[in-house]
Design a protein around this motif. Structure first.
Motif, short mmCIF file in Angstrom:
data_model
loop_
_atom_site.label_atom_id
_atom_site.label_comp_id
_atom_site.label_asym_id
_atom_site.label_seq_id
_atom_site.Cartn_x
_atom_site.Cartn_y
_atom_site.Cartn_z
N HIS A 1 30.93 73.65 -6.98
CA HIS A 1 32.31 73.54 -7.47
C HIS A 1 32.72 74.95 -7.91
CE1 HIS A 1 35.86 72.26 -9.67
NE2 HIS A 1 35.68 71.03 -9.22
N ALA A 2 33.64 75.58 -7.15
CA ALA A 2 33.91 77.01 -7.34
C ALA A 2 35.25 77.39 -7.95
CB ALA A 2 33.75 77.73 -5.99
N PRO A 3 36.34 76.61 -7.79
CA PRO A 3 37.65 77.11 -8.25
C PRO A 3 37.80 77.13 -9.77
CG PRO A 3 37.86 74.87 -7.41
CD PRO A 3 36.46 75.30 -7.10
N VAL A 4 38.66 78.03 -10.24
CA VAL A 4 39.06 78.06 -11.65
C VAL A 4 40.11 76.96 -11.85
CG1 VAL A 4 40.16 79.41 -13.47
CG2 VAL A 4 38.65 80.53 -11.82
N MET A 5 39.92 76.13 -12.87
CA MET A 5 40.84 75.02 -13.11
C MET A 5 41.09 74.86 -14.61
SD MET A 5 39.46 71.99 -10.61
CE MET A 5 39.75 71.98 -8.85
N LYS A 6 42.25 74.38 -14.94
CA LYS A 6 42.56 74.06 -16.33
C LYS A 6 41.65 72.93 -16.79
CE LYS A 6 46.35 72.72 -19.40
NZ LYS A 6 47.78 72.30 -19.49
N GLY A 7 41.01 73.12 -17.94
CA GLY A 7 40.14 72.09 -18.49
C GLY A 7 38.71 72.15 -17.99
N LYS A 8 38.44 73.05 -17.03
CA LYS A 8 37.08 73.19 -16.50
C LYS A 8 36.28 74.10 -17.42
CE LYS A 8 34.63 74.95 -12.38
NZ LYS A 8 34.79 75.49 -11.01
N THR A 9 35.01 73.79 -17.58
CA THR A 9 34.16 74.63 -18.42
C THR A 9 34.07 76.03 -17.83
OG1 THR A 9 32.01 74.72 -19.53
CG2 THR A 9 31.98 74.07 -17.23
N SER A 10 33.99 77.03 -18.70
CA SER A 10 33.96 78.42 -18.23
C SER A 10 32.55 78.78 -17.77
CB SER A 10 34.41 79.36 -19.34
OG SER A 10 33.52 79.27 -20.45
N GLY A 11 32.41 79.96 -17.18
CA GLY A 11 31.09 80.46 -16.80
C GLY A 11 30.56 79.82 -15.54
N CYS B 1 18.10 62.95 -6.33
CA CYS B 1 19.38 63.52 -5.90
C CYS B 1 19.15 64.97 -5.48
CB CYS B 1 20.41 63.40 -7.03
SG CYS B 1 22.12 63.69 -6.50
N HIS B 2 19.86 65.91 -6.05
CA HIS B 2 19.72 67.33 -5.72
C HIS B 2 20.51 68.13 -6.75
CE1 HIS B 2 23.84 67.04 -4.30
NE2 HIS B 2 23.47 65.97 -3.61
N PRO B 3 20.27 69.44 -6.85
CA PRO B 3 21.02 70.26 -7.82
C PRO B 3 22.48 70.43 -7.41
CG PRO B 3 18.97 71.34 -7.15
CD PRO B 3 19.20 70.21 -6.20
N TYR B 4 23.32 70.72 -8.41
CA TYR B 4 24.72 71.08 -8.20
C TYR B 4 24.99 72.42 -8.90
CZ TYR B 4 26.19 66.47 -6.42
OH TYR B 4 26.37 65.33 -5.67
N ILE B 5 25.95 73.17 -8.36
CA ILE B 5 26.27 74.49 -8.91
C ILE B 5 27.75 74.54 -9.30
CG2 ILE B 5 26.62 76.92 -8.27
CD1 ILE B 5 24.01 76.72 -6.70
N LEU B 6 28.02 75.04 -10.50
CA LEU B 6 29.39 75.27 -10.96
C LEU B 6 29.64 76.77 -11.10
CD1 LEU B 6 31.56 73.47 -13.50
CD2 LEU B 6 31.07 75.87 -13.96
N LEU B 7 30.78 77.22 -10.58
CA LEU B 7 31.22 78.61 -10.70
C LEU B 7 32.69 78.63 -11.11
CD1 LEU B 7 29.97 79.80 -7.17
CD2 LEU B 7 28.77 80.24 -9.31
N ASN B 8 33.16 79.81 -11.51
CA ASN B 8 34.60 80.06 -11.63
C ASN B 8 34.87 81.30 -10.79
OD1 ASN B 8 36.16 78.32 -13.83
ND2 ASN B 8 34.04 78.55 -14.51
N TYR B 9 34.96 81.09 -9.47
CA TYR B 9 34.98 82.19 -8.51
C TYR B 9 36.36 82.84 -8.44
CZ TYR B 9 33.80 84.94 -4.41
OH TYR B 9 33.56 85.99 -3.56
#
Length: 584
Positions: free
Chosen positions: A337-347, A357-365
């Motif tokens: 999950h890469a986009p910057v969004m309002k309400g999304k956790t930073s970092g 299952c499998h790992p997931y990755i969060l970015l603010n690209y």
């Protein structure tokens, strides 16, 4: 460059939706299985034979797998949209249900630790033996089942509630820069703008907004520190960070050795580099908002998502194609999950979820070189978690001492790849400067954060701290680590308030420095042509929680109790600064 469509993760690998029958049935079935487990094993473990115990652990792991699956799902579902009241209500409601169910299972770890040493030895051939050994280390700090239940049930309205308040407060804050109102990720991104006035206004806006809310952040910090001290005292931990060392499975003397070595290198690393940077800017001192500023001769280059993907894949492939094939899965299967969004956790983070299952990755690209390095970093985590999951849930979790290994190693691979592709001296300087700053932020800055935390928590035991008390400790630790070439002023004294690790995971931060120095030493072995390096490294990642970090490092001839080990890692940073200065 306009931001192109960025990937968003698909959580249907967990459940069709949070309102689905499958999700509700999972919780119902979990409750039923827990009741069966309790009836079958409660009060019988400590005096049972080895085969009965092994069977119980296997069933315990199956139940824990479902717990972690549900927790992972609700966290990932909520963290990208924390201002959505319906999602927040669902997240909180489910957490409360899980706490109630988990309290039924508390007896199990307590009974495991009542098994006689003779029986424990007879389990040495079991795949679960490393997990049993880890549990035994917690034995002296565990309380009775009734007390443990109270602590768990109260956590939802004590520690967890304050963490939630912090997260929701940060998600709601807006920072005015010019005519725009920005979220945390957006305003922090402006502090690396190539326009000095933008950096300054972003920093002042950020600090001013923190100041307006500083009494709330002070209350959160004081309350969580007191809560930690209360539990540490109840359990018998000797120092404020002892519980962190235990959960990290790290020897405190190794951390002490790391911190001492890093602090001894403040002058030769961060002080020296920022003096160089200030001189290049034509100044005797840099304002704090210019610490990570692009250089005057640096041409800012936006990097599209497709280009970032190509760079990272080629970097990993040049090292080991087995790893690059795993990296491809994250791009192919919507695990990012890469986009910057309002309400999304930073970092950014990589979440291991569960072996099923499998790992997931969060970015603010945001198309910066630093974002590419972050992508490489988190994919390193993802690869590590993916490989470790083969050990099963109880042994998949990598201790924090090694948790940053694959991530920092991945960053180093990407850095070396980009550096090799640099076509001119200014490009080479730009790449070197960026990497040095990242390493200083990972090592020097994180150790200064760790020192800040220790001072705050120790002083808090004497009574509640005022905002000025916390500010003073913050300025003391930051001035010491940054040196005389950075001018700290104005609202910077409130910047401690936004660091999420202080709230979510006290004393976690030293793991970054631990990992960076460790990887620097590992990478030196790789570049020196260490025999069978790739196989040893691959086995390290696959080991998860099955082996102690000292045994894994011993395979490479590395000893974290030796100050020379840490110094060799720091020398990598020193050598990069040497190379940069030699370029003029």
């Amino acid at each position: 460059m306009p931001l192109t469509k960025l990937p968003e993760w698909d959580l249907k690998d967990f459940y069709p939706s949070y309102k689905s029958k499958e999700f509700n049935s999972e919780i119902t079935n979990l409750d039923q299985n827990i009741n069966i487990f309790v009836k079958k094993y409660k009060g019988k473990i400590s005096k049972s034979n080895p085969s009965f115990i092994k069977k119980s652990i296997a069933e315990f792991e199956q139940i824990e797998e479902i717990f972690v699956k549900i927790k992972s799902y609700i966290f990932l579902f909520h963290c990208t949209d924390q201002l959505n009241e319906e999602k927040t209500s669902f997240y909180q409601k489910t957490q409360e249900i899980l706490i109630k169910l988990e309290s039924k299972m508390l007896f199990y770890n307590l009974e495991i630790n009542k098994i006689s040493q003779t029986v424990v030895k007879s389990l040495s051939n079991s795949k679960f033996f490393p997990w049993i050994k880890i549990q035994r280390k917690f034995k002296k700090y565990q309380k009775s089942e009734s007390i443990e239940k109270v602590l768990m049930q109260k956590s939802i309205t004590s520690n967890n509630a304050w963490v939630r308040l912090f997260d929701e407060t940060m998600a709601r804050l807006t920072f005015k820069v010019g005519n725009k109102k920005l979220n945390e990720s957006e305003v922090l991104n402006l502090m690396s703008s190539n326009k000095p006035s933008v950096r300054k206004h972003a920093a002042i806006s950020f600090g001013t907004t923190l100041k307006k809310n500083i009494h709330l952040f002070s209350l959160i910090t004081n309350t969580l520190s007191k809560d930690l001290n209360t539990e540490n005292t109840l359990r018998g931990f000797e120092t404020c960070d002892s519980s962190r060392h235990l959960s990290n499975q790290v020897d405190s003397e190794d951390v002490t050795c790391l911190v001492q070595t890093v602090k001894e290198n403040y002058s030769s690393l961060s002080h020296r580099y920022y003096k160089y940077k200030a001189k290049t800017f034509g100044k005797s001192k840099l304002d704090y908002w210019d610490r990570n500023a692009p250089y005057p001769d640096q041409h800012s280059k936006d990097i599209s998502w497709s280009e970032a993907k190509k760079i990272v894949l080629e970097s990993y492939s040049s090292f080991d194609k087995r790893i690059s094939e795993i990296v491809k899965l994250f791009f192919k299967n919507s695990w990012i999950h890469a986009p910057v969004m309002k309400g999304k956790t930073s970092g950014a983070f990589a979440h291991p979820t569960t072996p099923s299952c499998h790992p997931y990755i969060l970015l603010n690209y945001q198309n910066k070189v630093r974002d590419v390095m972050t992508l490489s970093h988190e994919l390193g985590h993802g690869v590590h978690q993916y490989l470790a999951n083969q050990n099963g849930l109880l042994l998949a979790d990598t201790p924090l001492t090694l948790a940053e290994t694959a991530s920092v190693f991945g960053e180093m691979l990407t850095f070396k790849f980009i550096l090799k592709k640099a076509k001119s001296e200014i490009e080479r300087k730009t790449v070197l400067r960026s990497k040095i700053e990242d390493m200083l932020n990972t090592v020097i800055r994180q150790i200064s954060f760790y020192e800040f935390e220790r001072l705050v928590h120790n002083k808090r035991t004497l009574g509640e701290l005022t905002v000025d008390d916390i500010n003073e400790i913050w300025l003391e630790t930051q001035n010491e680590s940054l040196g005389n070439s950075i001018r700290i002023s104005g609202e910077f004294k409130y910047f401690w308030a936004y660091i999420p690790h202080f709230i979510h995971s006290p004393f976690y931060v030293y793991a970054y420095a631990f990992g960076d120095c460790l990887v620097n030493s590992l990478y030196a072995k790789y570049e020196d042509g260490e025999e069978s390096f790739n196989e040893k490294y691959f086995n390290l990642l696959k080991s998860g929680g099955t082996k102690h970090y000292s045994d894994l490092l011993d395979n490479f001839g590395l000893n974290p109790k030796d100050q020379k080990f840490w110094q060799s890692g720091l020398n990598i940073i020193k050598n990069l600064i040497d190379e940069l200065e030699n370029l003029g």
